[in-house]
Design a protein around this motif. Structure first.
Motif, mmCIF file in Angstrom:
data_model
loop_
_atom_site.group_PDB
_atom_site.id
_atom_site.type_symbol
_atom_site.label_atom_id
_atom_site.label_comp_id
_atom_site.label_asym_id
_atom_site.label_seq_id
_atom_site.Cartn_x
_atom_site.Cartn_y
_atom_site.Cartn_z
ATOM 1 N N MET A 1 -22.933 -8.021 -13.060
ATOM 2 C CA MET A 1 -22.684 -7.073 -11.994
ATOM 3 C C MET A 1 -21.971 -7.756 -10.823
ATOM 4 O O MET A 1 -21.146 -7.141 -10.164
ATOM 5 C CB MET A 1 -24.015 -6.471 -11.563
ATOM 6 C CG MET A 1 -23.867 -5.220 -10.789
ATOM 7 S SD MET A 1 -22.911 -3.986 -11.651
ATOM 8 C CE MET A 1 -24.109 -2.740 -11.849
ATOM 9 N N LYS A 2 -22.318 -9.035 -10.624
ATOM 10 C CA LYS A 2 -21.665 -9.768 -9.545
ATOM 11 C C LYS A 2 -20.175 -9.937 -9.824
ATOM 12 O O LYS A 2 -19.361 -9.858 -8.910
ATOM 13 C CB LYS A 2 -22.303 -11.146 -9.378
ATOM 14 C CG LYS A 2 -23.701 -11.134 -8.854
ATOM 15 C CD LYS A 2 -24.226 -12.554 -8.761
ATOM 16 C CE LYS A 2 -25.699 -12.564 -8.480
ATOM 17 N NZ LYS A 2 -26.224 -13.932 -8.468
ATOM 18 N N ILE A 4 -18.166 -7.956 -11.481
ATOM 19 C CA ILE A 4 -17.461 -6.696 -11.207
ATOM 20 C C ILE A 4 -17.301 -6.504 -9.707
ATOM 21 O O ILE A 4 -16.230 -6.142 -9.221
ATOM 22 C CB ILE A 4 -18.212 -5.510 -11.840
ATOM 23 C CG1 ILE A 4 -18.175 -5.615 -13.358
ATOM 24 C CG2 ILE A 4 -17.605 -4.182 -11.393
ATOM 25 C CD1 ILE A 4 -19.037 -4.605 -14.066
ATOM 26 N N GLY A 5 -18.363 -6.764 -8.955
ATOM 27 C CA GLY A 5 -18.301 -6.612 -7.502
ATOM 28 C C GLY A 5 -17.296 -7.548 -6.863
ATOM 29 O O GLY A 5 -16.512 -7.142 -5.991
ATOM 30 N N ILE A 6 -17.301 -8.793 -7.298
ATOM 31 C CA ILE A 6 -16.355 -9.769 -6.743
ATOM 32 C C ILE A 6 -14.923 -9.392 -7.112
ATOM 33 O O ILE A 6 -14.016 -9.484 -6.281
ATOM 34 C CB ILE A 6 -16.705 -11.186 -7.225
ATOM 35 C CG1 ILE A 6 -18.019 -11.641 -6.576
ATOM 36 C CG2 ILE A 6 -15.605 -12.174 -6.913
ATOM 37 C CD1 ILE A 6 -18.593 -12.911 -7.142
ATOM 38 N N LEU A 8 -13.727 -6.366 -7.769
ATOM 39 C CA LEU A 8 -13.331 -5.199 -6.974
ATOM 40 C C LEU A 8 -13.092 -5.567 -5.520
ATOM 41 O O LEU A 8 -12.166 -5.050 -4.883
ATOM 42 C CB LEU A 8 -14.378 -4.097 -7.094
ATOM 43 C CG LEU A 8 -14.487 -3.435 -8.463
ATOM 44 C CD1 LEU A 8 -15.657 -2.449 -8.477
ATOM 45 C CD2 LEU A 8 -13.200 -2.745 -8.839
ATOM 46 N N LEU A 9 -13.916 -6.466 -4.981
ATOM 47 C CA LEU A 9 -13.729 -6.911 -3.604
ATOM 48 C C LEU A 9 -12.397 -7.647 -3.445
ATOM 49 O O LEU A 9 -11.654 -7.402 -2.488
ATOM 50 C CB LEU A 9 -14.886 -7.806 -3.165
ATOM 51 C CG LEU A 9 -14.800 -8.369 -1.754
ATOM 52 C CD1 LEU A 9 -14.905 -7.241 -0.735
ATOM 53 C CD2 LEU A 9 -15.876 -9.401 -1.536
ATOM 54 N N SER A 62 -19.715 -7.098 -19.543
ATOM 55 C CA SER A 62 -20.633 -6.969 -18.408
ATOM 56 C C SER A 62 -21.814 -6.077 -18.764
ATOM 57 O O SER A 62 -22.961 -6.389 -18.436
ATOM 58 C CB SER A 62 -19.899 -6.403 -17.194
ATOM 59 O OG SER A 62 -18.873 -7.268 -16.800
#
Length: 74
Positions: A1-2, A4-6, A8-9, A62
């Protein structure tokens, strides 16, 4: 999950930077947005297939790791 977040960020920051540069050069917001997504408009079918396949693999891995971690915690 991290991951994907990184990802997208990073994508958001880079697109924001690109939009900011375009606006500083005198483009209006709609033209700056068009410039940000225009590389995807000229891709051929094979290139689009590879792009979506790699995105699918990224999200599938993921999801697999998330499900594996969730089942181990039980």
């Amino acid at each position: 999950m991290k991951i994907i977040g990184i990802s997208l960020l990073m994508m958001g920051c880079l697109m924001g930077f690109s939009l900011g540069i375009d606006i500083l050069q005198g483009f209006d917001v709609s033209q700056a947005l068009y410039n940000a997504v225009s590389p995807f408009r000229v891709m051929e079918v094979a290139e689009l297939f590879v792009l979506f396949f790699l995105l699918f693999l990224f999200f599938a891995e993921s999801l697999y790791l998330f499900m594996k971690k969730k089942n181990q915690s039980k």
